[in-house]
Design an enzyme around this catalytic site. Sequence first.
Site, short mmCIF file in Angstrom:
data_model
loop_
_atom_site.label_atom_id
_atom_site.label_comp_id
_atom_site.label_asym_id
_atom_site.label_seq_id
_atom_site.Cartn_x
_atom_site.Cartn_y
_atom_site.Cartn_z
N ARG A 106 0.82 -1.21 0.00
CA ARG A 106 0.00 0.00 0.00
C ARG A 106 0.85 1.25 0.00
O ARG A 106 1.93 1.29 0.57
CB ARG A 106 -0.91 0.00 1.22
CG ARG A 106 -1.96 1.10 1.16
CD ARG A 106 -2.85 1.06 2.33
NE ARG A 106 -2.26 1.83 3.43
CZ ARG A 106 -2.84 2.03 4.59
NH1 ARG A 106 -4.01 1.50 4.85
NH2 ARG A 106 -2.25 2.73 5.52
N CYS A 108 0.04 5.49 0.73
CA CYS A 108 -0.96 6.46 1.17
C CYS A 108 -0.37 7.85 0.98
O CYS A 108 0.74 8.12 1.45
CB CYS A 108 -1.33 6.23 2.63
SG CYS A 108 -2.59 7.38 3.23
#
Length: 129
Positions: A106, A108
């Site tokens: 991930r 962000c």
Amino acid sequence: MSDIDSIETDDAPSNDNPYSQGVRAGDTLYVSGYGPVDPETGAVVDGDVQTQTGRALDNVAAVVDAAGGDALADVVKVTVYLTDLADYERVNEAYGARFDETLPARVCVEVSRLPEDVRVELDATAYLG
């Protein structure tokens, strides 16, 4: 011969912009960015950033399902776009509750603005092999 297909489903929001909801290239699915939009009404869902994160994940899962995958279980990478990094922990709570043992990679990032002034948007890559 190319093994690339556009994925479209009524179970995720669509619009008139020039992009696919998802593109399958071989065993890899690239899911376009989704915010917390209800696919039936086309409206942003009411609620806090956790509720909005849940709806965005539902939209990603719908595209994976439409491509023949297993919703979020086949997601291998996610990019999270937030308009305020102060929401980071609340987004993590909603996000973490939706994935099983193998969490996707991930990224962000905080962005200045998202379409329809939503607080969160997600895009994803899934492996459908």
